[in-house]
Design a protein around this motif. Structure first.
Motif, PDB file in Angstrom:
ATOM      1  N   THR A  77     -95.474 -57.438 -22.313  1.00  0.00           N
ATOM      2  CA  THR A  77     -94.480 -57.955 -21.358  1.00  0.00           C
ATOM      3  C   THR A  77     -94.911 -59.298 -20.736  1.00  0.00           C
ATOM      4  O   THR A  77     -94.089 -60.029 -20.216  1.00  0.00           O
ATOM      5  CB  THR A  77     -94.220 -56.945 -20.217  1.00  0.00           C
ATOM      6  N   TYR A 102     -88.321 -59.852 -21.057  1.00  0.00           N
ATOM      7  CA  TYR A 102     -88.873 -59.141 -19.896  1.00  0.00           C
ATOM      8  C   TYR A 102     -89.092 -60.113 -18.735  1.00  0.00           C
ATOM      9  O   TYR A 102     -88.766 -59.805 -17.580  1.00  0.00           O
ATOM     10  CB  TYR A 102     -90.189 -58.424 -20.242  1.00  0.00           C
ATOM     11  N   LYS A 140     -87.595 -59.982 -14.883  1.00  0.00           N
ATOM     12  CA  LYS A 140     -88.401 -60.045 -13.653  1.00  0.00           C
ATOM     13  C   LYS A 140     -87.733 -60.956 -12.609  1.00  0.00           C
ATOM     14  O   LYS A 140     -87.783 -60.711 -11.413  1.00  0.00           O
ATOM     15  CB  LYS A 140     -89.775 -60.621 -14.014  1.00  0.00           C
ATOM     16  N   GLU A 143     -89.574 -51.481 -13.491  1.00  0.00           N
ATOM     17  CA  GLU A 143     -90.830 -50.793 -13.821  1.00  0.00           C
ATOM     18  C   GLU A 143     -90.639 -49.871 -15.029  1.00  0.00           C
ATOM     19  O   GLU A 143     -91.479 -49.814 -15.933  1.00  0.00           O
ATOM     20  CB  GLU A 143     -91.324 -50.018 -12.582  1.00  0.00           C
ATOM     21  N   LYS A 173     -90.592 -51.891 -18.140  1.00  0.00           N
ATOM     22  CA  LYS A 173     -91.935 -52.389 -18.446  1.00  0.00           C
ATOM     23  C   LYS A 173     -92.757 -51.300 -19.157  1.00  0.00           C
ATOM     24  O   LYS A 173     -93.318 -51.509 -20.240  1.00  0.00           O
ATOM     25  CB  LYS A 173     -92.624 -52.801 -17.137  1.00  0.00           C
ATOM     26  N   TYR A 210     -91.393 -50.485 -22.646  1.00  0.00           N
ATOM     27  CA  TYR A 210     -91.627 -51.537 -23.653  1.00  0.00           C
ATOM     28  C   TYR A 210     -93.111 -51.581 -24.034  1.00  0.00           C
ATOM     29  O   TYR A 210     -93.471 -51.721 -25.200  1.00  0.00           O
ATOM     30  CB  TYR A 210     -91.177 -52.894 -23.097  1.00  0.00           C
ATOM     31  N   GLU A 211     -93.962 -51.430 -23.026  1.00  0.00           N
ATOM     32  CA  GLU A 211     -95.406 -51.492 -23.306  1.00  0.00           C
ATOM     33  C   GLU A 211     -95.875 -50.281 -24.107  1.00  0.00           C
ATOM     34  O   GLU A 211     -96.859 -50.348 -24.839  1.00  0.00           O
ATOM     35  CB  GLU A 211     -96.199 -51.634 -21.994  1.00  0.00           C
TER      36      GLU A 211
END
Ligand code: ATP
Length: 435
Positions: free
Chosen positions: A352, A358, A362, A372, A375, A378-379
């Protein structure tokens, strides 16, 4: 200090040159004319290292204590740009809070260089934040349109062209939602003269060619208009430039400071202005140094090593873009932090830190919890590149559509009103603690 600035580098360049590693520019460069991350050993440009900039520029990181004090004084929860470290650094923001606490006057100052007929989503960052600060503090705001700068610093643009952009960009800025009772927008070409020009010369008289060279990297081939321009941008940070707003008692107005919300590339102008302010007084009253609050950059579509720029069409999503253009630009250009294959992505997850979709979320997705979740997902590799891009597209389309609705209502009369030299009215802190 700004380094590596070369007048040649100011020429408009197509995206590959602007994004590709420059042979002698392996170091991170951030100044009013260039923004590029360090080139790693692998030849890939890294994301901008903002902590390093704070050290190099000698600014201060915004910490929790400062944010808590802001909330205590204004009763406003810090903006998500502040909570997420997008607005991350400052110079003397405490002085502004002290003045707000005591009910003493100060003002906000920000600006735009009209380089194209529409602002892009990156430009809306300082303006959205400035509007939010104006609502929080209830103070006057001056917005400088540096049409002269965009003529002086371009090989191609004519004066008439930048004046046209100035008018359309002023409409874009008004569409952010500023209050005309508290906001004065001015074009350098139109406003130059009177107290403002006196201050421009006052400032330029205290800057030597050697200082301008050291701060901005000018050389013997730089046109002299560029060398002088810093004095124009700096002089707007003095309240005495605006007697129609602050009155003409210079002994009082020189002491009124401003707070400048801007991206950190503008800092060199105001470092210079702060230095000159510290050396000036009016009949014994010291000139106030401008305070600053710095934002990071909304990255170019091509990646977080550089900023979105209106001069480079493919790097930017413009506020006039259609929903389809937004979709196509994100899908085609937005740099992905995802893995090459779906299997690899599912196994290892995405990055990210460098993923442009991403990074845009933000800035533009206000809900902390939802951000969150995106995030984490995706991670972990649950959310795929196409999926995070689709979420980003939806939010940007909504943001731009809401803006376009407001923009459609801004006419030439509104521009005239905002740009008229007139008194403003404001309240400031309704419950000051007088000491
Ligand atoms: P250009 O329009 O030629 O690309 P520019 O991006 O520097 O130039 P300006 O109009 O000179 O734009 O800048 C206006 C304000 O917007 C400044 O505070 C600048 O730092 C900020 N800004 C510009 N680009 C971005 C960005 N990508 N993200 C956040 N702030 C930005």
């Amino acid at each position: 200090m700004a380094t590596n600035i070369n007048a040649e580098a100011l020429k408009e360049s197509p995206i590959p040159d602007a994004i590709a590693p420059q042979p002698q520019q392996s170091k991170q460069t951030v100044d009013p004319y260039n923004v590029s991350g360090e080139i790693g050993e692998d030849g890939v440009m890294k994301a901008i290292d903002y902590k390093k900039l704070v050290e190099e520029f000698g600014t201060k990181l915004i910490d929790d204590e400062l944010l808590a004090r802001f909330e205590r004084l204004t009763g406003k929860r810090p903006h998500h740009f502040l909570r997420r470290g997008i607005v991350f650094s400052h110079r003397d923001f405490e002085i502004i809070l002290d003045r707000y606490e005591r009910g003493e006057p100060f003002f906000l100052y920000t600006g735009r260089g009209p380089s194209s007929d529409s602002v892009h989503v990156g430009h809306t960052i300082p303006f959205e934040f400035t509007k939010w600060l104006q609502d929080a503090f209830d103070v006057p705001l001056v917005i400088m349109m540096t049409d002269d700068e965009k003529y002086l610093f371009s090989e191609k643009r004519s004066i008439r062209e930048v004046q046209g952009y100035c008018n359309s960009n002023a409409k874009d800025i008004i569409a952010i939602g500023f209050d005309p009772k508290k906001t004065f927008i001015f074009s350098d070409y139109q406003f130059m003269g009177g107290a403002f020009y006196e201050n421009v010369t006052r400032l330029s008289k205290h800057i030597t060619l050697n200082q301008a060279r050291a701060i901005f990297g000018f050389d013997g081939s730089t046109n002299i208009g560029k060398i002088h321009f810093g004095a124009i941008q700096g002089a707007s940070s003095w309240a005495s430039s605006f007697p129609h707003i602050f009155g003409d008692n210079e002994k009082e107005t020189v002491a009124i400071p401003c707070l400048i919300p801007c991206a950190i590339d503008q800092d060199p102008y105001f470092r210079m202005t702060r230095d000159v302010s510290a050396r000036l007084n009016y009949e014994g009253t010291k000139y106030a140094k401008p305070s600053l609050i710095h934002s990071s950059f909304l990255p170019a579509l091509q990646g977080p090593g550089t900023k979105m720029s209106a001069s480079i069409d493919e790097s930017a999503i413009f506020m006039r873009d259609t929903p389809n253009q937004i979709k196509n630009k994100i899908n085609k250009y937005a740099f992905s932090g995802g893995k090459v294959s779906q299997e690899e992505h599912r196994a290892e997850g995405g990055n990210t830190e460098v993923d442009v979709a991403y990074q845009y979320l933000k800035f533009f997705l206000e809900d902390d919890e939802e951000l969150e979740k995106i995030k984490v997902s995706y991670e972990k590799g649950d959310l795929l590149t196409g999926e995070i891009k689709a979420i980003c597209i939806k939010h940007l389309q909504e943001y731009v559509a809401a803006f376009q609705e407001r923009r459609a209502k801004v006419d030439d009369e509104a521009v005239k009103l905002f740009m008229q030299t007139r008194p403003l009215s404001w309240v400031g802190n309704p419950n000051p603690t007088r000491t």
